[in-house]
Design a protein around this motif. Structure first.
Motif, PDB file in Angstrom:
ATOM      1  N   THR A  63     -11.087   1.686  -0.938  1.00 41.21           N
ATOM      2  CA  THR A  63      -9.596   0.856  -0.684  1.00 41.21           C
ATOM      3  C   THR A  63      -9.297   1.544  -0.401  1.00 41.21           C
ATOM      4  O   THR A  63      -8.531   3.225   0.218  1.00 41.21           O
ATOM      5  CB  THR A  63      -8.539   0.708  -2.492  1.00 41.21           C
ATOM      6  OG1 THR A  63     -10.057   0.695  -3.576  1.00 41.21           O
ATOM      7  CG2 THR A  63      -7.315   0.328  -2.214  1.00 41.21           C
ATOM      8  N   ASN A 103      -4.816  -1.773   0.583  1.00 39.82           N
ATOM      9  CA  ASN A 103      -5.691  -2.321  -0.428  1.00 39.82           C
ATOM     10  C   ASN A 103      -6.529  -2.687  -1.253  1.00 39.82           C
ATOM     11  O   ASN A 103      -7.042  -3.652  -2.023  1.00 39.82           O
ATOM     12  CB  ASN A 103      -4.283  -2.786  -2.167  1.00 39.82           C
ATOM     13  CG  ASN A 103      -3.388  -1.486  -2.813  1.00 39.82           C
ATOM     14  OD1 ASN A 103      -3.779  -0.205  -2.281  1.00 39.82           O
ATOM     15  ND2 ASN A 103      -1.855  -1.145  -2.669  1.00 39.82           N
ATOM     16  N   ARG A 148     -10.434  -3.839  -0.713  1.00 40.39           N
ATOM     17  CA  ARG A 148     -11.012  -3.028  -1.072  1.00 40.39           C
ATOM     18  C   ARG A 148     -12.837  -3.596  -0.124  1.00 40.39           C
ATOM     19  O   ARG A 148     -13.020  -4.413  -0.231  1.00 40.39           O
ATOM     20  CB  ARG A 148     -11.580  -3.778  -2.667  1.00 40.39           C
ATOM     21  CG  ARG A 148     -10.618  -3.321  -3.641  1.00 40.39           C
ATOM     22  CD  ARG A 148     -11.062  -3.178  -5.024  1.00 40.39           C
ATOM     23  NE  ARG A 148     -11.597  -4.437  -5.265  1.00 40.39           N
ATOM     24  CZ  ARG A 148     -12.079  -5.456  -6.667  1.00 40.39           C
ATOM     25  NH1 ARG A 148     -12.675  -4.454  -7.305  1.00 40.39           N
ATOM     26  NH2 ARG A 148     -12.219  -6.784  -6.375  1.00 40.39           N
TER      27      ARG A 148
END
Length: 272
Positions: free
Chosen positions: A240, A244, A246
């Motif tokens: 991550t 944020n 992924r």
């Protein structure tokens, strides 16, 4: 007249789940039923857990599971992929109707966020992935340290992340007491061995930076609990970045339905 037949008595008020359970209970005496099956495919491990599993005459695994509603159905692209590998899903709605057929989900036509890297060596791989993660990378940074009463200068690669955490990455250029002396000065140094694969390189650097990652992550195919669901375990590291986002870093040549699943989960994929 039918000496091999099993007789199951059901009440008109019995739920579909109770009727199916009674049938499998009667059959279990002959051939015990499993609750898990699966297969491997190009760096991916698919595991199907169902309430009841039984092989049919075509040696397919029929996996039957009650679900709470249409929103818990396994996407059609994943159902087709499983069927191609000998696993047929039968998901039963509360009223007893099978939750089968197309459900409007993507059938392999998603715009997949996949980037294929072609690194020439460990250094070029590391530089590419740390920049993709939003980190800073500076090659051949001079590092000075005391040794035998004098100041020695060496060179290493510096990786830093927002917030100030940083680490030096050495690809075998620091010898003898140099590593120990630099570490004694308070700097974090990661040593990359010549035989380290790309995944190992990334794992070492992320660990040194204190960044969380998931090794060989597992994803659920359907929007329901993992107890009776299809899980997809992918070789690689799930990271991550500071925003944020992924990203899955994997050497696997992912099957189309698996990349569809990752796309639906909002996971970017980087392969090499």
């Amino acid at each position: 007249h039918r000496r091999q037949a099993k007789v199951v008595t059901c009440d008109a008020r019995d739920t579909p789940e109770r009727i199916i359970a009674a049938v499998f209970s009667a059959l279990e005496g002959e051939t015990p039923t499993a609750t898990e099956t699966g297969f491997g495919d190009r760096g991916v491990r698919i595991t199907v857990r169902a309430k009841w599993i039984k092989a049919d005459n075509d040696r397919q695994q029929i996996c039957i599971t009650p679900i709470a509603g249409p929103e818990e159905r396994t996407p059609e692209y994943m159902r087709r992929y499983l069927a191609q590998n000998g696993i047929v899903l039968k998901e039963v709605l509360p009223g007893g109707r099978p939750a089968a057929g197309a459900d409007g989900t993507l059938l392999g036509h998603a715009v997949k966020d996949i980037l294929a890297l072609t690194p020439s060596d460990q250094k070029s791989f590391l530089e590419a992935v740390v920049r993709l993660l939003g980190f800073s990378y500076a090659p051949n940074v001079p590092v000075t340290f005391p040794y035998a009463g004098i100041q020695i200068q060496a060179y290493a690669n510096l990786v830093s992340i927002p917030g100030g955490t940083e680490t030096l990455v050495d690809f075998g250029n620091l010898y003898g007491d140099a590593l120990a002396q630099i570490r004694n000065s308070g700097m974090v140094v990661v040593s990359i061995d010549a035989g380290d694969g790309y995944g190992t390189v990334l794992r070492k650097v992320l660990t040194a930076l204190g960044r969380p990652f998931e090794d060989n992550p597992v994803f659920l195919a359907a929007n329901r609990s993992a107890q009776y669901n299809t899980t997809v375990a992918v070789q690689g590291l799930l990271c991550t970045n500071p925003d944020n986002q992924r990203t899955l870093f994997t050497p696997a040549d992912l099957p189309g339905p698996v990349s569809d699943l990752l796309n639906a989960e909002g996971v970017a994929v980087v392969t090499w």
